[in-house]
Design a protein around this motif. Structure first.
Motif, short mmCIF file in Angstrom:
data_model
loop_
_atom_site.label_atom_id
_atom_site.label_comp_id
_atom_site.label_asym_id
_atom_site.label_seq_id
_atom_site.Cartn_x
_atom_site.Cartn_y
_atom_site.Cartn_z
N GLY A 95 -1.32 -0.84 -2.08
CA GLY A 95 -2.57 -0.69 -1.36
C GLY A 95 -2.65 -1.55 -0.12
N ARG A 96 -1.51 -2.09 0.32
CA ARG A 96 -1.49 -2.91 1.53
C ARG A 96 -1.39 -2.06 2.79
NH1 ARG A 96 0.10 -8.28 0.45
NH2 ARG A 96 -0.45 -8.63 2.63
N ALA A 97 -1.08 -0.78 2.62
CA ALA A 97 -0.98 0.14 3.75
C ALA A 97 -1.31 1.54 3.25
CB ALA A 97 0.42 0.12 4.34
N ASN A 98 -1.81 2.37 4.14
CA ASN A 98 -2.16 3.75 3.78
C ASN A 98 -1.14 4.76 4.27
OD1 ASN A 98 -4.69 3.14 2.50
ND2 ASN A 98 -5.57 2.79 4.54
N THR A 99 -0.35 4.38 5.25
CA THR A 99 0.64 5.29 5.83
C THR A 99 1.96 4.54 6.00
OG1 THR A 99 0.16 4.70 8.13
CG2 THR A 99 -1.19 6.45 7.13
N PRO A 100 3.06 5.29 6.13
CA PRO A 100 4.35 4.65 6.39
C PRO A 100 4.32 3.81 7.66
CG PRO A 100 4.69 6.90 5.69
CD PRO A 100 3.22 6.75 5.87
N GLU A 101 3.58 4.27 8.66
CA GLU A 101 3.52 3.54 9.93
C GLU A 101 2.81 2.19 9.74
OE1 GLU A 101 4.39 7.62 10.45
OE2 GLU A 101 2.58 6.75 9.53
N GLU A 102 1.72 2.19 8.97
CA GLU A 102 1.02 0.94 8.70
C GLU A 102 1.90 -0.01 7.89
OE1 GLU A 102 -2.72 1.53 6.78
OE2 GLU A 102 -3.54 2.79 8.39
N ALA A 103 2.63 0.54 6.93
CA ALA A 103 3.50 -0.28 6.09
C ALA A 103 4.61 -0.92 6.91
CB ALA A 103 4.09 0.58 4.97
N GLU A 104 5.19 -0.14 7.81
CA GLU A 104 6.27 -0.68 8.65
C GLU A 104 5.74 -1.78 9.57
OE1 GLU A 104 9.79 0.89 11.67
OE2 GLU A 104 8.61 2.32 10.50
N LYS A 105 4.56 -1.58 10.11
CA LYS A 105 3.95 -2.59 10.97
C LYS A 105 3.72 -3.89 10.20
CE LYS A 105 -0.02 -3.39 14.04
NZ LYS A 105 -1.28 -2.82 14.58
N LEU A 106 3.23 -3.78 8.95
CA LEU A 106 2.99 -4.95 8.12
C LEU A 106 4.31 -5.65 7.77
CD1 LEU A 106 1.15 -6.79 6.45
CD2 LEU A 106 1.28 -5.10 4.59
N ALA A 107 5.33 -4.85 7.46
CA ALA A 107 6.64 -5.43 7.11
C ALA A 107 7.23 -6.22 8.27
CB ALA A 107 7.60 -4.32 6.68
N LYS A 108 6.97 -5.76 9.48
CA LYS A 108 7.49 -6.44 10.68
C LYS A 108 6.67 -7.67 11.07
CE LYS A 108 9.26 -2.32 13.10
NZ LYS A 108 9.02 -1.44 14.28
N SER A 109 5.47 -7.79 10.54
CA SER A 109 4.51 -8.77 11.05
C SER A 109 4.83 -10.22 10.69
CB SER A 109 3.11 -8.44 10.51
OG SER A 109 3.05 -8.69 9.10
#
Length: 468
Positions: free
Chosen positions: A121-135
Motif C-alpha cells: 500500500g506504499r504505491a498505487n501504480t508501478p510508476e509511483e512504486a518506482e519513484k518511491l524505490a528511487k527516492s
C-alpha cells in the motif's frame, strides 16, 4: 623398437586444437580435458600449496561440518516479517543475493520491488512504486543478512507472512516467504493485479490457516522430509513434488483440527496441492538454518552461502565472517517456455542456491533424474553432475542420500580450496526469469557461479590468516 612398429596413438592434454590437427592427419587421438590448478594462476597455486593439508583448517572444517550435520531444522510457526525477522522495519525490503542498490538492480528484482510496494500500500501504480524505490526512503538489504532466504528476486516486505524454522540443536532461526507457484509471480518480477491479489489471499487466508495447523502439530521436522523426498525423486530445488506431497501428509490432519471454515480449508489444500514447488520455501530455510550454524568458524574454508541478485553472484565463507565475495551473475542454459528465446532471459538470480550449498539441489540431481525434463540435459548428465560435486566437497551427507549411488550421502561442504585446485565450479539448477520487470518466469536450466567469487575468497582468507 617394437613400439615404433605399432600404429601411433596420441593422448592430448589441454588445448583441443592440437587433437583436431592430429585427427585431420588420420591419427587416433584421446583428448583429456585438463588445465593446471587454479587456472594456472601462480599466486593462487602458491596459496593452495601452502594450505592444502593444513591441520588447523581441517579441524575448523570438521567443527563447521559437525555443527551442520547436528542441526535439526523444525518448522515451528508462521509470522509477519516485520515482527519476527531481525532488523526488519516498515521501510525495509529484503532481497536475494549480495547487497545491491536500485540503480544496479536487474529487471526481475525491480519488478518484485515494485510489486512489493504496491502490495504494502506504499504505491498505487508501478510508476509511483518506482519513484518511491528511487527516492532513498526504502532500505534494501540482503535476506541472508537477516537470517532469511528468498527464492529468485527474493523480496520480503514488512507485511508478508514468513515461515519460521528453528534449529533446535543450536537455537538459531531462519525465515522465508510462502511459495506463490510458478509463472507470473512476484518472485519472478511480476506485479499484475493477479499477483497482488494472490499475495493478499496468502496473507489473509493461507498463512493464518497454516499457522494454526503448524502450531497444533508441535513442529514439523523438515530434515526428515528432505531425506525422504530425495529417496522419492526430488532434489529439493527445482523438483519438490515429493517434498510438497510429504508436507501435505504432515499438515493435513492439523488443518482439519484447526477448525477452519470449510471453504478456506479446501482452498488451502487445493493451493498447496496444485503447486509442486510449495516445499521449496521450506527446503531453503532448512538449508539456511543448518548452514548458519556452521558459519563464523575461524580458519574454515567451508562455503556457507551462495546467492544471486540477478546482477551479481555472491558467496560467503565460514572463516571469513559476513563478507561477500562477488562476481557477475551468469546466464542460465536450459529449457524455455513456449514463445520465449534466449535474449529474453535475465542472468542468474535468487537465494535458492542455498540448497546446493547444503548438499542437495543441483548436487543431488542423480536422485532426481526426471528433473532433466524441466532444466534440460540427459539422465546421464544428472548422474555426472552429482559425481563431479564429490570432488569439491569435504564430506558425504549423513542423512541426505542418493539411492542410485547405493544410498551414498550427497556431496556436502563446498571447500573453496577444492573448487580452485580442481577448477570445478558448483552445479546449480534454477528457474529463469524474464529480463524485463513484470513478465515473470520463462524457463529453467543449469548454471555455475563465476570463478571470481572463489578466487577473491581465497585471497581474502590468505590475507586474514597468513597476512601479506
Amino acid at each position: 623398437m617394437e613400439l615404433f612398429r605399432q600404429k601411433l596413438k596420441a593422448i592430448n592434454l589441454g588445448n583441443r586444437d592440437f587433437a583436431e590437427d592430429l585427427r585431420a592427419q588420420g591419427t587416433e587421438v584421446y583428448h583429456l580435458e585438463w588445465e593446471p590448478p587454479a587456472r594456472g594462476k601462480k599466486e593462487l597455486i602458491d596459496i593452495l600449496n601452502l594450505i592444502e593439508d593444513d591441520p588447523e583448517i581441517e579441524k575448523a572444517n570438521k567443527i563447521a561440518l559437525e555443527k551442520y550435520f547436528n542441526s535439526q531444522p523444525v518448522l515451528v510457526s508462521i509470522g509477519i516479517a516485520r515482527e519476527v525477522i531481525p532488523g526488519m522495519d516498515e521501510d525495509t525490503l529484503l532481497h536475494a543475493g549480495p547487497p545491491i542498490t536500485w540503480e544496479k538492480m536487474s529487471g526481475p528484482l525491480r519488478g518484485a520491488v515494485i510489486g512489493a510496494l504496491i502490495y504494502e500500500g506504499r504505491a498505487n501504480t508501478p510508476e509511483e512504486a518506482e519513484k518511491l524505490a528511487k527516492s532513498g526512503k526504502i532500505k534494501f538489504s540482503p535476506c541472508h543478512e537477516h537470517n532469511a532466504v528468498g527464492p529468485m528476486a527474493g523480496v520480503i516486505s514488512p507485511s508478508m507472512p514468513v515461515f519460521i524454522v528453528h534449529n533446535v540443536t543450536h537455537g538459531n532461526y531462519a525465515y522465508c516467504t510462502l511459495n506463490e507457484g510458478l509463472g507470473k509471480v512476484l518472485r519472478y518480477g511480476a506485479f499484475s493485479d493477479e499477483v497482488i491479489n494472490r499475495l493478499r489471499w496468502m496473507e489473509k487466508v493461507l498463512a493464518p490457516g497454516l499457522k494454526k495447523a503448524i502450531e497444533l502439530s508441535g513442529g514439523i521436522d523438515l530434515k526428515t522430509i528432505i531425506a525422504q523426498a530425495l529417496h522419492m525423486g526430488d532434489e529439493l530445488h527445482n523438483r519438490n513434488k515429493a517434498g510438497t506431497s510429504l508436507f501435505i501428509r504432515n499438515i493435513a490432519p492439523y488443518l482439519v483440527k484447526a477448525g477452519l471454515p470449510d471453504s478456506e480449508l479446501v482452498d488451502i489444500l487445493n493451493f498447496i496441492n496444485s503447486n509442486d514447488h510449495f516445499f521449496l520455501n521450506l527446503s531453503m530455510p532448512a538449508a539456511k538454518v543448518m548452514l548458519d550454524a556452521a558459519h563464523n568458524i575461524p580458519k574454515s574454508t567451508l562455503v556457507t552461502t551462495m546467492a544471486r541478485n540477478g546482477t551479481e553472484f555472491g558467496i560467503r565463507v565460514s572463516g571469513l565472517g559476513n563478507r561477500w565475495f562477488t562476481g557477475p551473475a551468469q546466464m542460465i542454459k536450459g529449457l524455455l517456455f513456449p514463445g520465449f528465446k534466449e535474449e529474453d532471459c535475465n542472468p542468474d538470480i535468487g537465494d535458492s542456491a542455498i540448497t546446493e550449498t547444503a548438499g542437495f539441489g543441483g548436487f543431488a540431481m542423480a536422485a532426481a533424474i526426471a528433473i532433466v525434463q524441466f532444466v534440460g540435459g540427459t539422465p546421464e548428465d544428472a548422474l555426472n553432475y552429482s559425481r563431479k560435486m564429490y570432488e569439491i566437497t569435504i564430506a558425504e551427507n549423513r542423512v541426505f542420500q542418493i539411492p542410485i549411488f547405493g544410498f551414498r550421502g550427497t556431496p556436502t561442504g563446498i571447500d573453496i580450496r577444492k573448487v580452485l585446485s580442481k577448477n570445478i565450479l558448483p552445479q546449480i539448477n534454477t528457474g529463469i526469469a524474464h529480463r524485463e520487470a513484470g513478465i515473470g518466469q520463462v524457463g529453467a536450466g543449469l548454471v555455475n557461479p563465476p570463478w571470481e567469487c572463489f578466487e577473491k575468497a581465497l585471497l581474502a582468507w590468505k590475507e586474514q590468516y597468513l597476512g601479506e
